[in-house]
Design an enzyme around this catalytic site. Structure first.
Site, PDB file in Angstrom:
ATOM      1  N   ASP A   1     -21.044 -26.732  -1.275  1.00  0.00           N
ATOM      2  CA  ASP A   1     -19.931 -27.361  -1.000  1.00  0.00           C
ATOM      3  C   ASP A   1     -19.847 -28.403  -1.881  1.00  0.00           C
ATOM      4  O   ASP A   1     -20.821 -29.195  -2.404  1.00  0.00           O
ATOM      5  CB  ASP A   1     -20.350 -28.241   0.287  1.00  0.00           C
ATOM      6  CG  ASP A   1     -20.383 -27.414   1.603  1.00  0.00           C
ATOM      7  OD1 ASP A   1     -19.529 -26.370   1.733  1.00  0.00           O
ATOM      8  OD2 ASP A   1     -20.885 -27.819   2.467  1.00  0.00           O
TER       9      ASP A   1
ATOM     10  N   ASP B   1     -14.138 -21.255  11.963  1.00  0.00           N
ATOM     11  CA  ASP B   1     -15.179 -22.417  12.473  1.00  0.00           C
ATOM     12  C   ASP B   1     -15.138 -22.432  13.952  1.00  0.00           C
ATOM     13  O   ASP B   1     -14.485 -23.401  14.514  1.00  0.00           O
ATOM     14  CB  ASP B   1     -14.822 -23.791  11.872  1.00  0.00           C
ATOM     15  CG  ASP B   1     -14.937 -24.058  10.307  1.00  0.00           C
ATOM     16  OD1 ASP B   1     -15.991 -23.160   9.814  1.00  0.00           O
ATOM     17  OD2 ASP B   1     -14.297 -24.473   9.923  1.00  0.00           O
TER      18      ASP B   1
END
Lengths: 213, 259
Positions: free
Chosen positions: B11, B130
């Site tokens: 990330d 998600d």
């Protein structure tokens, strides 16, 4: 100079970067003259066989490629570039291809839903013959595959390496005389993929054919 | 035999790799290119980069970082976050990424999946999702609802429906990132992963919750994932990739052994 043939069949950045990592002078080209003059030819490709063959013909590259192969120029096919070296592909309702290698290209028809199509990922290549392309690469090493169709040559003398997927053992590396071809993406297959590419770049096909092991 | 892929996830926030729990408490872990090169040396099978602040801040992807990664490693990698149209996809792929991952963008505009697949091939288009466990049987019969914008926003989309639709549109792979498991290091959401993996014909990548080699063994053997994303368990140095692969091999999970 090494020609990376651009026939609008996918992104060639990784192939160029892999050649550069080996310090090789390579050029991405659609120019028939550059291909005729090349000392070595890399023939990559992703996408569909029908579109690849159509664009190869539109760009006028079929003749220079056949000519270079006939003259003994070292030639490496990759993925769809490999598939269209065969006689015919089942893709797109059936496509006539270059017929450099006798045989056809078939769709995976897995016996179980656990085998997904396309095959995406790292699979082992069992070396069927000794060949300079495999120098320094252990038998059963894994390479990176992304494909729904596989080469099925009718002449077994073309088979250099094999891979198991979806219930079939298919020819994942082919070669004879000055032509070698991989179904996997050697340019994305880590250090061993790079080693295979390096083996191709230093290969002198006139002094060595394949021999059964 | 096709091996199961282990995919470290980086990330990236303002040019640095960060790790937080459920998008909170981010800590600096290092330089993305250096970390990519290290994991490549250690035998990771693929990498994924999420430019995690790009979409919230409306910034484009850091294309120089993509180029630098492409020069540093010779394995496939995916880039997600901050992709807003076909032109962005093209830039990322031409910079040397193998795949682009779309998530919120695909929820807003599902046709981007079809357009991307047509332009670059399905193998380049990854749908990231998600899902969060919900009890809304009428709206989300699978028991999971798709969230976007860093889990902040519920969409009303059923996770299983959305996965099937994305594959019909041309997605070549699906990353299933469980909101409930993300960052916990308590194991993958096996029920969710299995639900999606058994319903679609493309590879499913499990994400969220990896904390030990046993979690990976479970997600491959019982949830039938084709690949798994790991982050905290290796970023912290608690585990190293070769040891993870040894544990998987001992458990009978096929993994890449030569690199």
């Amino acid at each position: 100079m090494i020609a990376i043939v651009d026939y609008r069949a996918g992104n060639l950045t990784s192939v160029l970067l892999a050649c550069q990592a080996l310090g090789a002078e390579a050029l991405i080209t659609q120019d028939p003259a550059a291909i005729r003059d090349a000392e070595r030819i890399i023939f990559p490709g992703v996408g569909a066989a029908g579109a690849a063959m159509a664009s190869l013909r539109t760009l006028g590259l079929e003749a220079p490629i056949r000519d270079s192969i006939r003259r003994g120029v070292p030639f490496l096919g990759i993925c769809v570039g490999t598939q269209i070296l065969l006689g015919r592909s089942e893709e797109d309702g059936g496509v006539d291809c270059l017929a450099i290698i006798p045989g056809e290209v078939k769709l995976f028809r897995p016996p179980s839903r656990a085998d997904k199509v396309p095959q995406i990922g790292w699979n082992s290549v069992m070396q069927h013959r000794t060949h300079p392309l495999f120098d320094g690469i252990a038998d059963a090493s894994e390479f990176y595959f992304v494909h729904s169709y596989y080469p099925a040559p009718t002449d077994r003398t073309w088979v250099l390496g094999e891979t198991d997927y979806a219930g079939v053992r298919f020819a994942s590396v082919l070669g004879r005389d000055n032509v070698v071809a991989t179904q996997f993406h050697t340019e994305k297959s880590g250090r061993l993929g790079l080693r295979l590419l390096q083996n191709f770049l230093s290969w002198k096909p006139s002094v060595h054919g394949g021999s059964p092991c | 035999m096709l091996t199961k892929r282990i995919i470290p996830c980086l990330d990236v926030r303002q040019g640095r790799v960060t790790k937080g729990v459920k998008f909170q408490n981010n800590v600096d872990l290092g330089d993305p290119v250096e970390m990519a090169a290290r994991y490549y040396d250690q035998g990771c099978d693929e990498l994924v980069f999420y430019d995690i602040t790009a979409s919230a801040e409306g910034r484009p992807i850091d294309i120089d970082m993509v180029r630098a990664v492409a020069r540093a490693i010779r394995i496939p990698f995916a880039v997600g976050g901050g992709i807003s149209d076909l032109a962005d996809m093209s830039r990322v792929l031409l910079a040397g990424a193998e795949k682009v991952s779309v998530n919120s963008l695909a929820v807003r505009n599902p046709n981007i999946i079809a357009d991307g697949a047509k332009a670059f091939g399905s193998q380049c288009i990854v749908l990231g999702m998600d899902p969060v466990a919900v009890n809304k049987p009428a709206q989300c019969p699978s028991g999971y609802e798709i969230t976007v914008r860093g889990f902040r926003e519920h969409t009303g989309l059923d996770a299983l429906d959305w996965a099937r639709r994305a594959v019909d549109l041309g997605a070549g792979e699906i990353v299933v990132n469980s909101v409930d498991a993300d960052g916990t290091r308590q194991g993958f959401e096996l029920r969710l992963t299995r639900l999606i993996a058994e319903a679609v014909g493309v590879p499913v990548v499990a994400s969220g919750g990896a904390g030990s080699p046993q979690h990976l063994i479970d997600v491959f053997n019982t949830a039938h994932a084709d690949a798994a994303i790991i982050a905290g368990m290796i970023h912290t140095g608690d585990y190293q990739l070769p040891a993870i692969k040894d544990a998987l091999t001992q458990a009978g999970v096929p993994v890449r052994r030569h690199w």
